[in-house]
Design a protein around this motif. Structure first.
Motif, PDB file in Angstrom:
ATOM      1  N   ASP A  19      38.952  34.218  34.246  1.00  0.00           N
ATOM      2  CA  ASP A  19      40.080  35.137  34.432  1.00  0.00           C
ATOM      3  C   ASP A  19      39.801  36.487  33.768  1.00  0.00           C
ATOM      4  O   ASP A  19      40.119  37.543  34.330  1.00  0.00           O
ATOM      5  CB  ASP A  19      41.355  34.523  33.846  1.00  0.00           C
ATOM      6  N   LYS A  20      39.195  36.461  32.575  1.00  0.00           N
ATOM      7  CA  LYS A  20      38.864  37.715  31.891  1.00  0.00           C
ATOM      8  C   LYS A  20      37.813  38.498  32.670  1.00  0.00           C
ATOM      9  O   LYS A  20      37.901  39.726  32.797  1.00  0.00           O
ATOM     10  CB  LYS A  20      38.355  37.418  30.483  1.00  0.00           C
ATOM     11  N   LEU A  21      36.826  37.778  33.207  1.00  0.00           N
ATOM     12  CA  LEU A  21      35.770  38.438  33.977  1.00  0.00           C
ATOM     13  C   LEU A  21      36.328  39.061  35.242  1.00  0.00           C
ATOM     14  O   LEU A  21      36.003  40.209  35.588  1.00  0.00           O
ATOM     15  CB  LEU A  21      34.678  37.425  34.317  1.00  0.00           C
ATOM     16  N   ARG A  22      37.182  38.327  35.929  1.00  0.00           N
ATOM     17  CA  ARG A  22      37.791  38.846  37.163  1.00  0.00           C
ATOM     18  C   ARG A  22      38.620  40.093  36.867  1.00  0.00           C
ATOM     19  O   ARG A  22      38.584  41.084  37.608  1.00  0.00           O
ATOM     20  CB  ARG A  22      38.656  37.769  37.804  1.00  0.00           C
ATOM     21  N   LYS A  23      39.365  40.063  35.770  1.00  0.00           N
ATOM     22  CA  LYS A  23      40.190  41.222  35.403  1.00  0.00           C
ATOM     23  C   LYS A  23      39.318  42.425  35.055  1.00  0.00           C
ATOM     24  O   LYS A  23      39.635  43.560  35.433  1.00  0.00           O
ATOM     25  CB  LYS A  23      41.096  40.861  34.219  1.00  0.00           C
ATOM     26  N   ARG A  24      38.214  42.181  34.356  1.00  0.00           N
ATOM     27  CA  ARG A  24      37.318  43.289  34.018  1.00  0.00           C
ATOM     28  C   ARG A  24      36.752  43.944  35.263  1.00  0.00           C
ATOM     29  O   ARG A  24      36.654  45.174  35.351  1.00  0.00           O
ATOM     30  CB  ARG A  24      36.180  42.786  33.133  1.00  0.00           C
ATOM     31  N   ILE A  25      36.371  43.122  36.233  1.00  0.00           N
ATOM     32  CA  ILE A  25      35.814  43.678  37.471  1.00  0.00           C
ATOM     33  C   ILE A  25      36.874  44.462  38.233  1.00  0.00           C
ATOM     34  O   ILE A  25      36.610  45.568  38.740  1.00  0.00           O
ATOM     35  CB  ILE A  25      35.228  42.551  38.346  1.00  0.00           C
ATOM     36  N   ASN A  26      38.085  43.926  38.316  1.00  0.00           N
ATOM     37  CA  ASN A  26      39.160  44.615  39.037  1.00  0.00           C
ATOM     38  C   ASN A  26      39.594  45.904  38.347  1.00  0.00           C
ATOM     39  O   ASN A  26      40.101  46.818  38.998  1.00  0.00           O
ATOM     40  CB  ASN A  26      40.365  43.689  39.194  1.00  0.00           C
ATOM     41  N   ASP A  27      39.408  45.981  37.023  1.00  0.00           N
ATOM     42  CA  ASP A  27      39.849  47.158  36.275  1.00  0.00           C
ATOM     43  C   ASP A  27      38.790  48.249  36.196  1.00  0.00           C
ATOM     44  O   ASP A  27      39.025  49.297  35.590  1.00  0.00           O
ATOM     45  CB  ASP A  27      40.252  46.754  34.849  1.00  0.00           C
ATOM     46  N   ILE A  28      37.619  48.015  36.777  1.00  0.00           N
ATOM     47  CA  ILE A  28      36.555  49.015  36.720  1.00  0.00           C
ATOM     48  C   ILE A  28      36.961  50.258  37.512  1.00  0.00           C
ATOM     49  O   ILE A  28      37.348  50.167  38.678  1.00  0.00           O
ATOM     50  CB  ILE A  28      35.231  48.443  37.269  1.00  0.00           C
ATOM     51  N   GLU A  29      36.881  51.407  36.877  1.00  0.00           N
ATOM     52  CA  GLU A  29      37.192  52.678  37.526  1.00  0.00           C
ATOM     53  C   GLU A  29      35.907  53.493  37.632  1.00  0.00           C
ATOM     54  O   GLU A  29      35.448  54.102  36.663  1.00  0.00           O
ATOM     55  CB  GLU A  29      38.254  53.443  36.732  1.00  0.00           C
TER      56      GLU A  29
END
Length: 474
Positions: free
Chosen positions: A193-203
Motif C-alpha cells: 500500500d505504501k509503495l502504491r501510494k508513493r508511485i501514485n503521488d509522483i509528480e
C-alpha cells in the motif's frame, strides 16, 4: 473536472484535431466512414496499429445496414467488434491518453461514448538472453522494452490466480505504464500500500530514464550513500523467483529491467547461477562471490597500509614488499588506475565490435608492460589492480560494484593521509554506510544479519536443497 465528449461527431473531430495537432503529426491519423446511416471516425497512430485486425473491422463496419445500426455504443461493440480488448470512455483526457498509447478510438455520430479498440502491435526485439545477466545453465530468455511481453514472461512461469499485475501511470506528460507485480497471498500488504501510494503521488513530467527515473522518484535517499536500494534484473526467472518469495517486482514500459523490492545487500549479491547448479556447487559459487567481493575492497588498502608500515609485515610476507624504485607515490598509482579501469570500461562499451580486439591489445600493451617499464607504475600495484578489475566483474550488480569501488577509494585516500587511523576510519565509514542504510520498506539493509535470523542467514551463504513445500527460493 474531466470534460465529456459530445454526441456530435464533428465537434469531437475538431477538438481532437486541435489537441493532437493532427495536421502536424505525420504518424497520428484518422479515418472517416459512413456506415449504417451514420458517420464514424477512428483515430490511430501509424506504427502501433495492427493493420490486419483493423482491416477486418473496417470490412465488418461496411456491411452494416441502416436498419441494423444499434442505438448505443455498448450494443455496437458487442455486435460488430469481435475483438477481445474493447472498452468505452466518455472523457477527453482518458481518450487522448489512450490514442497516444497506441489504442484505436472509434467515434460514432450520436454516441456520447467512444469505443476504444486495443489492437496495438508494438515494434520490439527478440526475447534473447540479456548480455549482463548471462547464466551457465538455465533459461535463455530476457525482458524487452515492451511491458506487455515482460508481464507475459512472468505469467508463463507463475500460473497462479494469486499473481497480480497492477497497472499504474506515472508522468504528467509521458503517462508511462508502470506495473507492480506480486503474489497476493505472500506479499506484505502494508508495504504494498505504501509503495502504491508513493508511485501514485509522483509528480514528474516523464520517466526519462525509465526504471532509474522511477527509482529516484520512489526513494530520495541521501546522494552520498552509494549502496543501491533496489535489485535490477533482466531475467524473467529471477523476477518470478522473487515474486514467489514475497517481493514486489516493478516493471516500467520501455525498460528491459525489472526492479525488485525490498532488497537487502544479500539479495542484491545473489544471482541466478546460484540456483541452476546442485547445492554443493551453488554454495561454492556463492561463497566465492562473497569472498572475492570482500577481498576486492580490502586488498589494496591493506597492502598500502603494509607498505607504509613495513614493520607490520611478518617475515613470511616479505615477498609482497616493493623492490623497485617508486617514481610515483603509491596512492596516486592506485587512484590513476582506478580511473583508468573505468576509462577502459567506457571505451569498450562505445567501441564497435570489430575494433574491440585492437582496443584490448592496446590496453594490454600500454597499461600493462609499457606502463611498468616506463616507471609510471610498479608491477605489484598493477597486479593488485588487475585482481580488483576482474573482481568487479564478478559482481552482477553495477551499482553495488561501484559502491564497493567508492568505499575502497575513500579508504585508500584516508590510509595514505592518516596511516593506520585513516585505514580504521575508512572501514568505519564503509560499515556505517551499509549498517545505516535502509531498504525502501524501511527495513535493515543487512537483514538477516541484523536483525539476526539464523536460518535465513545460513541460507544466504549455503545453498540448500529446496523442499517441495518451501515457499521461498532461498
Amino acid at each position: 473536472m474531466n470534460e465529456k465528449i459530445s454526441g456530435e461527431l464533428q465537434l469531437n473531430i475538431n477538438r481532437l484535431n486541435q489537441t493532437l495537432f493532427v495536421g502536424k503529426n505525420y504518424d497520428l491519423k484518422y479515418r472517416t466512414l459512413h456506415v449504417g446511416g451514420k458517420d464514424l471516425c477512428v483515430y490511430f497512430i501509424d506504427g502501433f496499429l495492427d493493420d490486419h485486425t483493423m482491416e477486418r473491422l473496417m470490412e465488418t463496419f461496411l456491411t452494416i445496414k441502416n436498419e441494423d445500426m444499434p442505438e448505443t455504443p455498448h450494443e455496437f461493440s458487442k455486435k460488430y467488434i469481435p475483438y477481445g480488448s474493447v472498452s468505452l470512455a466518455d472523457d477527453y483526457e482518458k481518450i487522448i491518453t489512450a490514442i497516444l498509447s497506441g489504442i484505436s478510438c472509434l467515434f460514432i455520430d450520436g454516441y456520447e461514448e467512444a469505443i476504444m479498440i486495443d489492437c496495438r502491435n508494438y515494434p520490439m526485439r527478440g526475447v534473447e538472453e540479456p548480455v549482463k545477466d548471462r547464466v551457465l545453465r538455465g533459461s535463455r530468455d530476457g525482458f524487452v522494452e515492451t511491458i506487455a511481453f515482460n508481464t507475459a514472461l512472468i505469467r508463463r512461469r507463475i500460473r497462479s490466480p494469486e499473481l497480480v499485475m497492477e497497472m499504474l501511470y506515472v508522468g504528467e506528460k509521458s503517462q508511462t505504464n508502470v506495473v507492480i507485480s506480486y503474489l497476493d497471498s505472500r506479499v506484505d500488504h502494508e508495504f504494498l500500500d505504501k509503495l502504491r501510494k508513493r508511485i501514485n503521488d509522483i509528480e514528474v513530467d516523464s520517466l526519462t530514464m525509465n526504471s532509474q527515473s522511477l527509482a529516484e522518484c520512489l526513494y530520495q535517499y541521501p546522494w552520498y550513500n552509494p549502496f543501491p536500494k533496489y535489485k535490477f534484473s533482466e531475467r524473467p526467472d529471477t523476477a518470478a523467483a522473487c515474486i514467489l518469495e514475497g517481493n514486489v517486482v516493478i516493471l516500467v514500459d520501455n525498460s528491459p529491467s525489472a526492479m525488485i523490492t525490498p532488497s537487502s545487500v544479500f539479495d542484491i549479491i545473489e544471482e541466478a547461477d546460484d540456483y541452476y547448479f546442485p547445492p554443493v556447487t551453488g554454495s561454492y559459487l556463492r561463497l566465492t562471490k562473497f569472498l572475492v567481493n570482500f577481498t576486492s575492497m580490502a586488498i589494496t588498502p591493506v597492502w598500502l597500509l603494509l607498505m607504509q608500515n613495513s614493520v607490520l609485515v611478518p617475515e613470511w610476507l616479505k615477498f609482497i614488499m616493493i623492490n623497485e624504485m617508486i617514481n610515483v607515490p603509491l596512492i596516486y598509482q592506485f587512484l590513476i588506475l582506478e580511473v583508468a579501469i573505468d576509462g577502459l570500461h567506457l571505451a569498450a562499451v562505445n567501441t564497435p565490435n570489430m575494433l574491440t580486439t585492437p582496443l584490448s591489445i592496446m590496453a594490454a600493451l600500454v597499461l600493462g608492460d609499457l606502463s611498468v617499464s616506463s616507471g609510471w607504475f610498479n608491477s605489484e600495484v598493477m597486479l593488485y589492480m588487475a585482481f580488483v578489475a576482474i573482481a568487479n566483474y564478478s559482481q552482477p550488480n553495477f551499482e553495488l560494484a561501484y559502491a564497493f569501488k567508492f568505499m575502497r577509494m575513500i579508504t585508500l585516500v584516508l590510509t595514505a593521509i592518516f596511516n593506520v587511523w585513516g585505514f580504521v576510519i575508512g572501514w568505519i565509514i564503509t560499515i556505517a554506510a551499509i549498517v545505516f542504510n535502509k531498504t525502501i520498506a524501511g527495513r535493515s539493509y543487512l537483514y538477516p544479519l541484523f536483525p539476526f535470523n539464523l536460518r535465513q542467514f545460513l541460507k544466504r551463504f549455503i545453498r540448500v536443497r529446496l523442499p517441495h513445500n518451501d515457499k521461498g527460493l532461498r
